[in-house]
Scaffold this motif. Structure first.
Motif, short mmCIF file in Angstrom:
data_model
loop_
_atom_site.label_atom_id
_atom_site.label_comp_id
_atom_site.label_asym_id
_atom_site.label_seq_id
_atom_site.Cartn_x
_atom_site.Cartn_y
_atom_site.Cartn_z
N ILE A 64 41.17 42.50 25.38
CA ILE A 64 40.06 43.86 26.86
C ILE A 64 41.69 43.81 27.79
N PRO A 65 41.73 44.99 28.27
CA PRO A 65 42.70 45.38 28.68
C PRO A 65 42.30 45.63 30.48
N PRO A 66 42.74 45.10 31.37
CA PRO A 66 42.45 45.10 32.63
C PRO A 66 41.32 45.52 33.36
N MET A 67 41.26 46.46 32.84
CA MET A 67 40.13 47.95 33.88
C MET A 67 39.44 47.55 33.41
N VAL A 68 38.77 46.91 31.92
CA VAL A 68 37.64 46.61 31.88
C VAL A 68 36.94 45.15 33.05
N GLN A 70 38.18 44.93 35.88
CA GLN A 70 38.48 45.20 37.02
C GLN A 70 37.09 45.59 37.02
N ASP A 71 36.25 46.53 36.69
CA ASP A 71 35.79 47.04 37.01
C ASP A 71 34.29 46.22 37.35
N LEU A 72 34.29 45.20 35.94
CA LEU A 72 32.89 44.19 36.43
C LEU A 72 32.59 43.38 37.37
N PHE A 73 34.68 43.14 38.24
CA PHE A 73 34.64 42.50 38.76
C PHE A 73 34.48 42.47 40.38
N ALA A 74 34.82 44.25 40.46
CA ALA A 74 34.17 44.84 41.59
C ALA A 74 33.25 44.98 41.70
N GLU A 75 32.30 45.75 40.72
CA GLU A 75 30.37 45.61 41.41
C GLU A 75 30.53 44.44 41.21
N ALA A 76 30.54 43.35 41.30
CA ALA A 76 29.86 41.53 41.22
C ALA A 76 30.11 41.59 42.73
N VAL A 77 31.60 41.85 43.55
CA VAL A 77 31.76 41.96 44.57
C VAL A 77 31.32 42.72 45.70
N GLU A 78 31.16 43.62 45.64
CA GLU A 78 30.69 45.10 46.13
C GLU A 78 28.68 44.52 46.66
N LEU A 92 46.30 32.25 22.16
CA LEU A 92 46.08 33.16 20.88
C LEU A 92 45.55 34.39 21.31
N SER A 93 45.60 34.70 22.87
CA SER A 93 45.42 36.27 22.78
C SER A 93 45.70 35.97 24.48
N GLY A 94 46.41 37.61 24.91
CA GLY A 94 46.35 38.18 26.29
C GLY A 94 45.38 38.48 26.92
N THR A 95 43.93 38.51 26.53
CA THR A 95 43.00 38.81 27.77
C THR A 95 43.00 37.54 28.78
N TYR A 96 43.34 35.91 28.45
CA TYR A 96 43.40 35.55 29.84
C TYR A 96 44.53 36.51 30.69
N GLN A 97 45.16 36.68 30.70
CA GLN A 97 45.78 37.50 31.31
C GLN A 97 45.66 38.96 32.05
N SER A 98 45.14 39.28 31.07
CA SER A 98 44.25 40.89 31.53
C SER A 98 43.31 40.33 32.63
N ALA A 99 42.55 39.85 32.45
CA ALA A 99 41.32 39.03 33.41
C ALA A 99 41.58 38.94 34.67
N CYS A 100 43.15 38.04 35.02
CA CYS A 100 43.89 37.41 35.57
C CYS A 100 43.92 38.18 36.32
N VAL A 110 36.42 35.16 42.71
CA VAL A 110 36.85 35.63 41.21
C VAL A 110 37.49 34.43 40.75
N PHE A 111 36.56 34.06 39.93
CA PHE A 111 37.50 32.74 39.57
C PHE A 111 38.25 32.42 37.64
N VAL A 112 38.99 32.80 37.18
CA VAL A 112 39.21 32.92 35.72
C VAL A 112 39.69 31.67 35.24
N VAL A 113 39.25 31.36 34.21
CA VAL A 113 39.38 29.89 33.36
C VAL A 113 39.97 30.39 31.67
#
Length: 293
Positions: A64-68, A70-78, A92-100, A110-113
């Protein structure tokens, strides 16, 4: 202000279940040749396995790319909310890095696990997240607890064939051919976020015994915390037999030890999704649980 829980689709959580517990699922992308699908949206798990068994080449899965995120995080924080985001293992995936990357501008909200797990191993950590939220914990405290509790999660699986590991480049063609001739059933675990071949059994009965051995080595199943069984393919017959035998053994052990932890009457069962299904193929059975010791 509320705590939003976000997870990628590799946790193999049904959309109805997620909606019931107010969890947001971000679908991962699956590609068969030039065709792309959003997992669980454009392509169901059953449809995935129907395609997989007919395909000569393995499908591709995309992080999952970071922008996806980011949009959800921004909407939640707003909206004044905080977020706990749980991802597929970073090994196994770069998805964690994208979320970070996406979470960086929202350090206090926002806290990523990193689940350090996959499929139902990731799912049971998500279930702990909503349980802790229901207890009234804030996002930062939930993330802290998850980072501690994920060390107790065990995922053990038996596979029906080595062929899909061969297609994915995990083993040689010669090893897969010999394994097929000898009816070798690999048993795999997740250790430190990576899939590890724990052993190779001759036939389904020995594979089941090896799975139960790995469960015993973990000190047994903590039935007070979430547990899930998953199967890959188009039939759950083998998985249901595993469940029946597991509960019978657990009940016998409980009676022998006079343990106060009640053994449930059944265990929840789900179908593995595309992310892990791509590499294990049909015919697999996996247990994800919190170890008692």
């Amino acid at each position: 202000m509320s705590v939003r829980i976000i997870v990628d689709s590799s946790a193999d959580m049904e959309t109805e279940y997620a909606a019931e517990h107010d969890i947001t699922i971000i679908p991962m992308t699956i590609s068969f040749g030039e065709e792309e699908f959003a997992e669980g949206v454009d392509l169901s798990r059953t449809e995935f396995f129907e395609r997989l068994v007919e395909s000569d080449e393995l499908p591709r899965t995309s992080q999952i790319p970071p922008m996806v995120f980011q949009d959800l995080f921004a909407e939640a924080v707003e909206a004044g909310d905080t977020v706990v985001c749980i991802t597929l293992s970073s090994r196994l995936s770069g998805t964690y890095q994208s979320a970070c990357i996406a979470a960086a501008p929202f350090k206090e909200s926002v806290f990523v696990v990193d689940s350090l797990n996959a499929t139902v191993g990731e799912r049971i950590l998500v279930e702990r997240a909503w349980a802790l939220r229901d207890e009234g914990l804030e996002a930062a405290d939930i993330a802290y607890c998850l980072d501690q509790e994920k060390q107790d999660i065990r995922l053990v699986a038996s596979l029906d064939t080595l062929e899909y590991l061969r297609k994915g480049g995990r083993i040689s063609g010669a090893a897969a051919m010999v394994g097929g001739l000898l009816s070798i059933k690999p048993v795999v675990t997740v250790e430190d976020g990576e899939v590890v071949v724990a052993g190779k059994a001759r036939g389904s009965k020995q594979a089941k015994n090896m799975v139960f051995q790995k469960i015993d080595e973990a000190g047994g199943i903590d039935f007070t915390r979430p547990i899930w069984v998953a199967y890959s393919g188009l039939s759950d017959k083998a998985a249901r037999k595993y469940i029946e035998d597991t509960l019978a053994q657990a009940a016998a052990a409980e009676e022998a030890e006079r343990d106060d932890a009640a053994v449930p009457g059944d265990l929840p069962l789900t179908l593995v999704g595309a992310v892990i299904g791509t590499h294990v193929g049909p015919g697999g059975v996996a247990f994800a649980f919190f170890a008692r010791e």
